[in-house]
Design a protein around this motif. Structure first.
Motif, PDB file in Angstrom:
ATOM      1  N   ASN A  68       0.807  -1.220   0.000  1.00  9.11           N
ATOM      2  CA  ASN A  68       0.000   0.000   0.000  1.00  9.11           C
ATOM      3  C   ASN A  68       0.841   1.271   0.000  1.00  9.11           C
ATOM      4  O   ASN A  68       0.494   2.254  -0.652  1.00  9.11           O
ATOM      5  CB  ASN A  68      -0.939   0.002   1.213  1.00  9.11           C
ATOM      6  CG  ASN A  68      -2.352  -0.418   0.828  1.00  9.11           C
ATOM      7  OD1 ASN A  68      -2.555  -1.088  -0.176  1.00  9.11           O
ATOM      8  ND2 ASN A  68      -3.318  -0.040   1.627  1.00  9.11           N
ATOM      9  N   ASN A  73       0.296   3.951  -2.913  1.00  8.67           N
ATOM     10  CA  ASN A  73      -0.198   5.299  -2.609  1.00  8.67           C
ATOM     11  C   ASN A  73       0.772   6.382  -3.057  1.00  8.67           C
ATOM     12  O   ASN A  73       0.361   7.443  -3.523  1.00  8.67           O
ATOM     13  CB  ASN A  73      -0.467   5.425  -1.103  1.00  8.67           C
ATOM     14  CG  ASN A  73      -1.721   4.679  -0.677  1.00  8.67           C
ATOM     15  OD1 ASN A  73      -2.638   4.484  -1.474  1.00  8.67           O
ATOM     16  ND2 ASN A  73      -1.759   4.252   0.571  1.00  8.67           N
ATOM     17  N   THR A  86      -5.216   4.076  -2.573  1.00  6.81           N
ATOM     18  CA  THR A  86      -5.793   2.797  -2.998  1.00  6.81           C
ATOM     19  C   THR A  86      -7.296   2.742  -2.746  1.00  6.81           C
ATOM     20  O   THR A  86      -8.046   2.210  -3.565  1.00  6.81           O
ATOM     21  CB  THR A  86      -5.122   1.633  -2.252  1.00  6.81           C
ATOM     22  OG1 THR A  86      -5.249   1.835  -0.831  1.00  6.81           O
ATOM     23  CG2 THR A  86      -3.636   1.549  -2.586  1.00  6.81           C
TER      24      THR A  86
END
Length: 423
Positions: free
Chosen positions: A321, A325, A364
């Motif tokens: 993530n 991001n 996300t």
């Protein structure tokens, strides 16, 4: 030689109305036996006589076994001290010493104090987390630990050595709010999550008989929750991402493609890691979501079919993530997402506004909001969208719908126009 053992009695006279029986400590010295109540009861089927422990089948077994260990240790200490002092640890002597220690403990706590077979808050909170590891998801355990860390910071800032059950009053609530919101700059929602976690701990402790202070159940001991102005991408903006020429940057291309797939499936990025060829059949994605454990079936949008075809029938590589991001913001800036977005959050009674360009807010989870919002705007039934996203509550689902006032007005105009045409 003295023996100390935890036991239960199975005779009819020792069994409570609900079928449980009291756990006793049996102290024997030179043929003299004394019994002491631990204050805890257990169903006979949940008692491990050999190990003198409560079985895992009993709710709260970890916490209760810790209580039993501490209770038994108290008698071990009395006996060892007596032997050291060259005193015969008779049953009568041990009982007298035990009652002295119990009176001292109760005297320190006052009328609202705890008996020695009750855990303190400081012990309970850590034990509750350890016990929760067996049934809760890692993300939940992280939130528990984050709360405990914040509480430690609060204690340090206030010069508090340790908290007790009676600490969690409305005065604590307002002081904790001041610390987290005014002094640390947290939003109302962030503070609300911490209070929600605290209530989880205190409810568990209350159910198990450790906590008697019920201020936390007051309506004023509330969990703040406000609507947050998150962004989503409409169909045209998603197409802008697809139009970017990223052939020379494999990582950006894979992240862009995976993000677009999420925009048309509503899948959480955390679920992409578990998807393999077996989950993709007949032009549909079939998975059991990691967060809620729900089984969902999602048909592929033509755009998704084209993307998967470019990867030989598989999904693009998945990244963590943090990387996604970071790279999404680069991709969004390349796509020209420069619209000004004003984010408003409440910090106590003070409203704080921040200004961003839209690309700065790409993350996300924006894909999942885009999926839900775009289908909602197209008139797709809410209940059906929830089946795909895995939401059980419509209230929770509606937080994903990020339709602006102008978009609502446009939808109403289109509805009226279509109604006039059919009329």
């Amino acid at each position: 030689m003295a023996t100390i053992k935890l036991i239960i009695r199975r005779n009819k006279g020792s069994v409570n109305q609900d079928g449980s029986t009291l756990i006793l400590l049996r102290y024997t010295h030179k043929g003299q036996t004394k019994y002491f109540s631990t204050g805890l009861s257990v169903f006979p089927k949940d008692w491990d006589a050999r190990n003198q422990r409560i079985k895992k089948s009993n709710r709260g077994f970890t916490t209760k076994n810790m209580v039993l260990t501490k209770f038994k240790q108290k008698f071990d200490d009395i006996v060892h001290k007596a032997i050291y002092d060259e005193i015969e640890p008779t049953g009568s002597f041990v009982r007298a010493e035990y009652e002295i220690e119990q009176n001292k403990a109760e005297g320190k706590q006052g009328k609202q104090g705890k008996s020695i077979h009750h855990l303190t808050w400081e012990h309970f909170k850590n034990d509750f987390v350890d016990e929760s590891r067996r049934t809760k998801k890692p993300s939940t355990i992280r939130s528990y630990n984050d709360f405990i860390h914040l509480l430690d910071l609060f204690k340090k800032s206030r010069g508090i050595k340790e908290l007790i059950w009676q600490s969690f009053t409305l005065d604590f609530y307002y002081d904790f709010m001041k610390f987290h919101i005014e002094e640390r700059g947290a939003s109302n929602n962030t503070f609300g999550k911490m209070i929600k976690t605290l209530k989880t701990f205190l409810n568990a402790a209350t159910e198990r008989g450790f906590n008697k202070c019920l201020d936390f159940r007051s309506k004023r001991f509330k969990v703040f929750q406000e609507e947050v102005s998150h962004i989503y991408l409409n169909e045209d903006e998603i197409q802008c991402l697809l139009d970017l020429k990223l052939e020379n940057d494999t990582k950006l291309r894979e992240i862009r493609d995976l993000f677009v797939i999420a925009c048309y499936t509503g899948v959480r990025f955390g679920d992409f890691k578990q998807i393999n060829e077996q989950n993709i059949r007949d032009g549909r994605l079939r998975i059991k979501t990691h967060k809620t454990g729900q089984y969902v079936v999602i048909p592929f949008h033509p755009i998704v079919k084209n993307i998967i075809a470019n990867y030989a029938g598989k999904l693009p590589n998945s990244y963590c993530n943090m990387i996604v991001n970071r790279e999404l913001k680069i991709i969004g800036k390349m796509a020209g997402f420069s619209k000004t977005i004003i984010k408003s959050r409440m910090h106590g009674v003070r409203r704080v506004e921040q200004t961003f360009e839209k690309w700065e807010l790409l993350s996300t989870h924006c894909a999942r909001r885009s999926f839900a919002t775009n289908l909602y705007k197209q008139g797709f039934p809410t209940v059906s969208i929830m089946k795909i996203t895995g939401h059980r509550s419509e209230k929770t689902f509606m937080r994903y719908i990020k339709v602006t006032e102008d978009e609502v007005a446009n939808m109403l105009e289109e509805h009226w126009n279509s109604f006039q045409m059919t009329g």
